[in-house]
Write an enzyme that holds these catalytic residues in place. Sequence first.
Site, PDB file in Angstrom:
ATOM      1  CE  LYS A   1      -1.218 -44.493   4.752  1.00  0.00           C
ATOM      2  NZ  LYS A   1      -0.002 -44.435   5.039  1.00  0.00           N
TER       3      LYS A   1
ATOM      4  CG  ASP B   1       1.872 -44.077   1.733  1.00  0.00           C
ATOM      5  OD1 ASP B   1       2.313 -43.457   0.719  1.00  0.00           O
ATOM      6  OD2 ASP B   1       1.574 -43.349   3.003  1.00  0.00           O
ATOM      7  CG  LEU B   2       6.376 -48.705  -0.705  1.00  0.00           C
ATOM      8  CD1 LEU B   2       7.346 -49.658  -1.809  1.00  0.00           C
ATOM      9  CD2 LEU B   2       7.023 -48.920   0.735  1.00  0.00           C
ATOM     10  CE  LYS B   3       3.742 -40.023   1.501  1.00  0.00           C
ATOM     11  NZ  LYS B   3       3.326 -41.020   2.444  1.00  0.00           N
ATOM     12  CG  LEU B   4       8.408 -46.262  -5.069  1.00  0.00           C
ATOM     13  CD1 LEU B   4       8.284 -47.195  -6.046  1.00  0.00           C
ATOM     14  CD2 LEU B   4       9.559 -46.809  -4.154  1.00  0.00           C
ATOM     15  CG  HIS B   5      11.176 -38.439  -5.382  1.00  0.00           C
ATOM     16  ND1 HIS B   5      10.799 -37.266  -5.009  1.00  0.00           N
ATOM     17  CD2 HIS B   5      11.806 -38.105  -6.731  1.00  0.00           C
ATOM     18  CE1 HIS B   5      11.267 -36.295  -5.618  1.00  0.00           C
ATOM     19  NE2 HIS B   5      11.585 -36.644  -6.844  1.00  0.00           N
ATOM     20  CG  ASP B   6      16.374 -43.217  -6.960  1.00  0.00           C
ATOM     21  OD1 ASP B   6      16.951 -42.852  -7.851  1.00  0.00           O
ATOM     22  OD2 ASP B   6      16.709 -43.604  -5.965  1.00  0.00           O
TER      23      ASP B   6
ATOM     24  CG  ASN C   1      17.045 -48.341 -14.831  1.00  0.00           C
ATOM     25  OD1 ASN C   1      16.354 -49.083 -15.453  1.00  0.00           O
ATOM     26  ND2 ASN C   1      17.810 -48.723 -13.967  1.00  0.00           N
ATOM     27  CB  THR C   2      16.114 -46.542  -9.332  1.00  0.00           C
ATOM     28  OG1 THR C   2      17.598 -46.274  -9.869  1.00  0.00           O
ATOM     29  CG2 THR C   2      16.128 -46.915  -7.894  1.00  0.00           C
TER      30      THR C   2
ATOM     31  CB  THR D   1      -0.176 -32.532   4.574  1.00  0.00           C
ATOM     32  OG1 THR D   1       0.221 -33.979   4.805  1.00  0.00           O
ATOM     33  CG2 THR D   1      -1.334 -32.782   3.589  1.00  0.00           C
TER      34      THR D   1
ATOM     35  N   GLY E   1      -6.027 -43.037  10.181  1.00  0.00           N
ATOM     36  CA  GLY E   1      -5.232 -43.907  10.993  1.00  0.00           C
ATOM     37  C   GLY E   1      -5.555 -43.845  12.419  1.00  0.00           C
ATOM     38  NE  ARG E   2      -2.148 -39.997  14.109  1.00  0.00           N
ATOM     39  CZ  ARG E   2      -1.518 -38.793  14.074  1.00  0.00           C
ATOM     40  NH1 ARG E   2      -0.820 -38.576  14.850  1.00  0.00           N
ATOM     41  NH2 ARG E   2      -1.622 -38.345  12.826  1.00  0.00           N
TER      42      ARG E   2
HETATM   43  O1  C5P Z   1      -3.342 -40.972  11.871  1.00  0.00           O
HETATM   44  P1  C5P Z   1      -3.636 -40.296  10.708  1.00  0.00           P
HETATM   45  O2  C5P Z   1      -5.289 -40.463  10.193  1.00  0.00           O
HETATM   46  O3  C5P Z   1      -3.257 -38.970  10.880  1.00  0.00           O
HETATM   47  O4  C5P Z   1      -2.963 -40.999   9.393  1.00  0.00           O
HETATM   48  C1  C5P Z   1      -3.076 -40.423   8.142  1.00  0.00           C
HETATM   49  C2  C5P Z   1      -2.132 -41.521   7.071  1.00  0.00           C
HETATM   50  O5  C5P Z   1      -1.993 -40.720   5.999  1.00  0.00           O
HETATM   51  C3  C5P Z   1      -0.581 -41.586   7.942  1.00  0.00           C
HETATM   52  O6  C5P Z   1      -0.366 -42.841   7.368  1.00  0.00           O
HETATM   53  C4  C5P Z   1       0.220 -40.526   7.004  1.00  0.00           C
HETATM   54  O7  C5P Z   1       1.458 -40.817   6.922  1.00  0.00           O
HETATM   55  C5  C5P Z   1      -0.614 -40.572   5.585  1.00  0.00           C
HETATM   56  N1  C5P Z   1      -0.530 -39.376   4.954  1.00  0.00           N
HETATM   57  C6  C5P Z   1      -0.716 -37.899   5.397  1.00  0.00           C
HETATM   58  N2  C5P Z   1      -0.729 -37.108   4.531  1.00  0.00           N
HETATM   59  C7  C5P Z   1      -0.177 -37.172   3.424  1.00  0.00           C
HETATM   60  C8  C5P Z   1       0.252 -38.304   2.811  1.00  0.00           C
HETATM   61  C9  C5P Z   1       0.014 -39.388   3.579  1.00  0.00           C
HETATM   62  O8  C5P Z   1      -1.276 -37.837   6.387  1.00  0.00           O
HETATM   63  N3  C5P Z   1      -0.055 -36.026   2.514  1.00  0.00           N
END
Ligand code: C5P
Length: 241
Positions: A35, A62-67, A70-71, A126, A216-217
């Site tokens: 991602k 994961d750009l989460k577009l919101h506009d 058209n854009t 979240t 992620g982490r």
């Molecule tokens: O490091 P961690 O496991 O918390 O990363 C979770 C990933 O999911 C991050 O990139 C975070 O921006 C993304 N995310 C999230 N909650 C959301 C949407 C996306 O934690 N509701």
Amino acid sequence: MRDARARLAVALDLPDRAALLAMAHGIGPEVGVLKVGLEAFVAEGPSLVREIVASGAGVFLDLKLHDIPNTVGRAAAAAAATGASIVNCHAAGGTEMMKAFGEGCRAGAAKAGRAAPKLIAVTVLTSLDGAALSAIGLAGSPREAALRLAVLARESGLDGVVCSPEEIVAIRAACGKDFLLVVPGVRPQGAAAGDQKRVAKPADAIREGADLLVVGRPITGSPDPAAAARAIVAEIASALR
Ligand code: C5P
């Protein structure tokens, strides 16, 4: 095991291009999807995404577009042209915007000779609690709002949504078995929750009906990220048996 790998997306939230690419190459073979988020994309641009796609990994952009529609449609076409296999927008942009998002993605992918990506909507961030939702004028609890937006995303022709572990069961019941549920906030046994408030273990989230877990982490911050990814894939596999 192949199937379990396809159910894990690793969030490459890393500070610079070299670190991000090194991580992508190190764990790419272990997981289904990598991602790339807004921070990396704004700093490094579509060439970063194309480079990861060329390495053979599936990319969730994961750009989460919101506009305005058209854009968003035009931005979606550019996002899909990178070869990303999953792209997303905010469901709160409304039906017309989500339809423009879908059309843009399909057109952009076709023009670039790529397969159309999976189209996902973000329901409720979240980071927003009930008080924050009412301050922006959204009715109901975060869970009710997430369910309402998930249904709207499905009616707008999207393939699925991002939702928290707590919303999996309700959204699955409302949106059906083919609707893709992408679930962050997942922590393997013993991992630190960090800033995630509502967490679930990988096997539990899969058993409840998640299609793709975003972690992620616990992986990228591990001394051995490939081993950490393999351990989560094994947890997922245990839930698929
Ligand atoms: O490091 P961690 O496991 O918390 O990363 C979770 C990933 O999911 C991050 O990139 C975070 O921006 C993304 N995310 C999230 N909650 C959301 C949407 C996306 O934690 N509701």
